[in-house]
Design a protein around this motif. Structure first.
Motif, short mmCIF file in Angstrom:
data_model
loop_
_atom_site.label_atom_id
_atom_site.label_comp_id
_atom_site.label_asym_id
_atom_site.label_seq_id
_atom_site.Cartn_x
_atom_site.Cartn_y
_atom_site.Cartn_z
N LYS A 255 0.80 -1.23 0.00
CA LYS A 255 0.00 0.00 0.00
C LYS A 255 0.83 1.28 0.00
CE LYS A 255 -4.12 -1.84 2.34
NZ LYS A 255 -5.05 -1.65 3.50
N ARG A 256 2.08 1.17 0.29
CA ARG A 256 2.89 2.36 0.54
C ARG A 256 3.98 2.55 -0.51
NH1 ARG A 256 6.17 3.56 6.21
NH2 ARG A 256 7.59 5.15 5.39
N VAL A 257 4.16 3.82 -0.92
CA VAL A 257 5.25 4.17 -1.82
C VAL A 257 6.05 5.31 -1.19
CG1 VAL A 257 4.04 3.45 -3.91
CG2 VAL A 257 3.79 5.80 -3.10
N GLN A 258 7.35 5.29 -1.44
CA GLN A 258 8.25 6.35 -0.99
C GLN A 258 8.49 7.29 -2.17
OE1 GLN A 258 9.27 6.31 2.20
NE2 GLN A 258 10.45 8.23 2.11
N ALA B 103 12.45 17.04 0.30
CA ALA B 103 12.58 16.31 -0.95
C ALA B 103 12.04 14.90 -0.88
CB ALA B 103 14.05 16.27 -1.38
N GLN B 104 11.63 14.43 0.30
CA GLN B 104 11.12 13.07 0.42
C GLN B 104 9.82 13.05 1.20
OE1 GLN B 104 13.74 9.92 1.52
NE2 GLN B 104 15.48 10.71 0.36
N SER B 105 9.00 12.07 0.86
CA SER B 105 7.74 11.85 1.56
C SER B 105 7.26 10.45 1.23
CB SER B 105 6.70 12.90 1.11
OG SER B 105 5.47 12.70 1.78
N TRP B 106 6.23 10.01 1.92
CA TRP B 106 5.64 8.73 1.59
C TRP B 106 4.13 8.88 1.50
CZ3 TRP B 106 2.06 7.05 5.05
CH2 TRP B 106 2.20 7.42 6.39
N LEU B 107 3.51 7.96 0.78
CA LEU B 107 2.08 8.02 0.54
C LEU B 107 1.48 6.63 0.69
CD1 LEU B 107 0.33 10.48 -0.23
CD2 LEU B 107 0.37 9.66 -2.58
N LEU B 108 0.38 6.57 1.42
CA LEU B 108 -0.32 5.31 1.68
C LEU B 108 -1.66 5.34 0.97
CD1 LEU B 108 0.13 2.71 3.47
CD2 LEU B 108 -1.40 3.79 5.13
N THR B 109 -1.87 4.41 0.04
CA THR B 109 -3.13 4.34 -0.69
C THR B 109 -4.07 3.38 0.04
OG1 THR B 109 -2.04 4.76 -2.80
CG2 THR B 109 -4.23 3.79 -2.89
N ARG C 218 -3.32 8.65 2.17
CA ARG C 218 -2.98 9.31 3.43
C ARG C 218 -1.49 9.59 3.45
NH1 ARG C 218 -7.08 9.40 7.18
NH2 ARG C 218 -8.90 8.11 6.68
N GLY C 219 -1.15 10.82 3.86
CA GLY C 219 0.23 11.24 3.87
C GLY C 219 0.90 10.98 5.20
N VAL D 63 -8.39 12.95 -1.38
CA VAL D 63 -9.38 12.26 -2.22
C VAL D 63 -9.17 12.75 -3.64
CG1 VAL D 63 -11.81 11.84 -2.69
CG2 VAL D 63 -11.02 12.07 -0.32
N LEU D 64 -8.86 11.84 -4.54
CA LEU D 64 -8.59 12.20 -5.93
C LEU D 64 -9.51 11.42 -6.85
CD1 LEU D 64 -5.51 11.66 -4.40
CD2 LEU D 64 -4.96 13.21 -6.29
N ILE D 65 -9.91 12.05 -7.94
CA ILE D 65 -10.79 11.44 -8.93
C ILE D 65 -10.05 11.33 -10.25
CG2 ILE D 65 -12.99 11.61 -10.16
CD1 ILE D 65 -14.08 13.21 -7.82
N LYS D 66 -10.15 10.17 -10.88
CA LYS D 66 -9.43 9.91 -12.13
C LYS D 66 -9.94 10.81 -13.26
CE LYS D 66 -6.33 7.13 -14.10
NZ LYS D 66 -6.61 5.67 -14.10
N GLU D 67 -9.00 11.37 -14.02
CA GLU D 67 -9.39 12.19 -15.16
C GLU D 67 -10.21 11.35 -16.14
OE1 GLU D 67 -7.09 15.35 -18.01
OE2 GLU D 67 -6.26 13.31 -17.90
N GLY D 68 -11.33 11.90 -16.58
CA GLY D 68 -12.23 11.19 -17.46
C GLY D 68 -13.35 10.46 -16.76
#
Length: 317
Positions: A210-213, A281-287, A298-299, A306-311
């Motif tokens: 779930k997590r990316v750096q 310059a660094q952060s992580w994100l949890l989907t 979540r940061g 909350v993001l909505i896909k383009e289209g």
């Protein structure tokens, strides 16, 4: 003649009709032994025998197997119905969440009650996440995502319309390239004379399902794109005060032709790139929720996005 000779090869006895004075035969001639007509069982006892108990056991086994198959079929049908019901509930929650975001200006104008309602809907959606391992479904993460709501207070000054008169944030987006593992965060500003953007380019690494750096590499200030026509509102709010712009609307209209020629010149210039400080310059994100329409992340500061896909049709809600 050959046929006659063929049948003559088989012996044949001639039947003689006896006269009335002839003596009856004491015993009729027997051409086939009587033992040949003795009734014999079709099967011997050792060849085929089924007891009633054995037949009953086999019937019971067949009934048990049928009941088991019927039970498995019923379970599969029940699971399918539950899955359909879960999808319908998720779609209702998504629609309710998008409806609750209306008028919040990406969270800037949301009241405490609205924030609580949005937070509850987000939690319910996260519990129904159809993609438990988002980093294993990069094809869903791939593409451009439009920010619809955030609790990140660091963006509130940027979203505030009172900071720069006549300039508003038109769009905040995040574009993910899953093939090259890059992320671009972009803010599009719109004013009466031009539109421009500020973006950051970053690389990301997968750290868990779930997590990316994220490691930011550079910032980019886009070339202003001047509009061919000047649109001036009737008034603008600045530091809590309404400023009437009606008197200057006529004056600005006269420079429309000049703006058109200048727009072509400025738009041909390359964007301005700059380096980012090492501390930020660094952060992580949890989907925590991902499907083809909505992504909830979540940061590291506990903020939610909350993001909505383009289209997606949800953008037109």
């Amino acid at each position: 003649m050959a046929t006659v000779q063929f049948f003559n090869q088989f012996p044949c006895k001639t039947r003689v009709q006896s006269s009335a004075n002839s003596k009856p035969l004491s015993k009729p001639p027997s051409l086939v032994p009587t033992s040949a007509f003795t009734r014999r069982p079709l099967f011997s006892p050792g060849e085929f025998a089924v007891s009633r108990a054995d037949f009953r056991v086999r019937v019971i086994d067949a009934e048990d197997e049928f009941d088991s198959e019927r039970s498995e079929g019923g379970s599969a049908l029940l699971m399918a119905e539950e899955a359909i019901e879960s999808v319908e509930e998720t779609e209702v929650l998504k629609r309710s969440l998008v409806d609750s975001l209306y008028g919040t200006d990406r969270g800037l104008s949301a009241s405490s009650e609205t924030r609580a309602e949005i937070g509850d809907l987000i939690t319910q959606l996260e519990s129904k996440n159809p993609t438990p391992a988002p980093t294993d479904a990069l094809f869903l993460l791939n593409g451009k995502w439009i920010l619809a709501y955030t609790s990140f207070v660091g963006l509130f000054p940027l979203l505030s319309r009172g900071i720069v008169p006549l300039v508003k944030v038109d769009e905040i987006s995040q574009t993910i390239d899953s093939e090259n593992f890059t992320v671009e965060n972009s803010v599009l500003f719109a004013g009466p004379l031009a539109t421009t953007s500020i973006s950051t380019n970053a690389k990301f690494e997968i750290r868990s399902p779930k997590r990316v750096q994220i490691k930011f590499e550079e910032g980019v200030i886009g070339t202003p794109q001047l509009t061919d026509s000047i649109e001036i509102p009737e008034y603008v709010e600045f530091l809590g005060q309404k400023i009437d712009l009606t008197p200057i609307r006529g004056l600005l209209t006269s420079v429309q032709d000049t703006a058109t020629s200048v727009a072509r010149t400025i738009s041909s210039q390359p964007p301005l790139k700059f380096s980012l400080p090492g501390d930020n310059a660094q952060s992580w994100l949890l989907t925590t929720y991902l499907d083809k329409d909505i992504r909830i992340s979540r940061g590291d500061g506990g903020s939610v996005f909350v993001l909505i896909k383009e289209g997606s049709p949800l953008l037109n809600s």
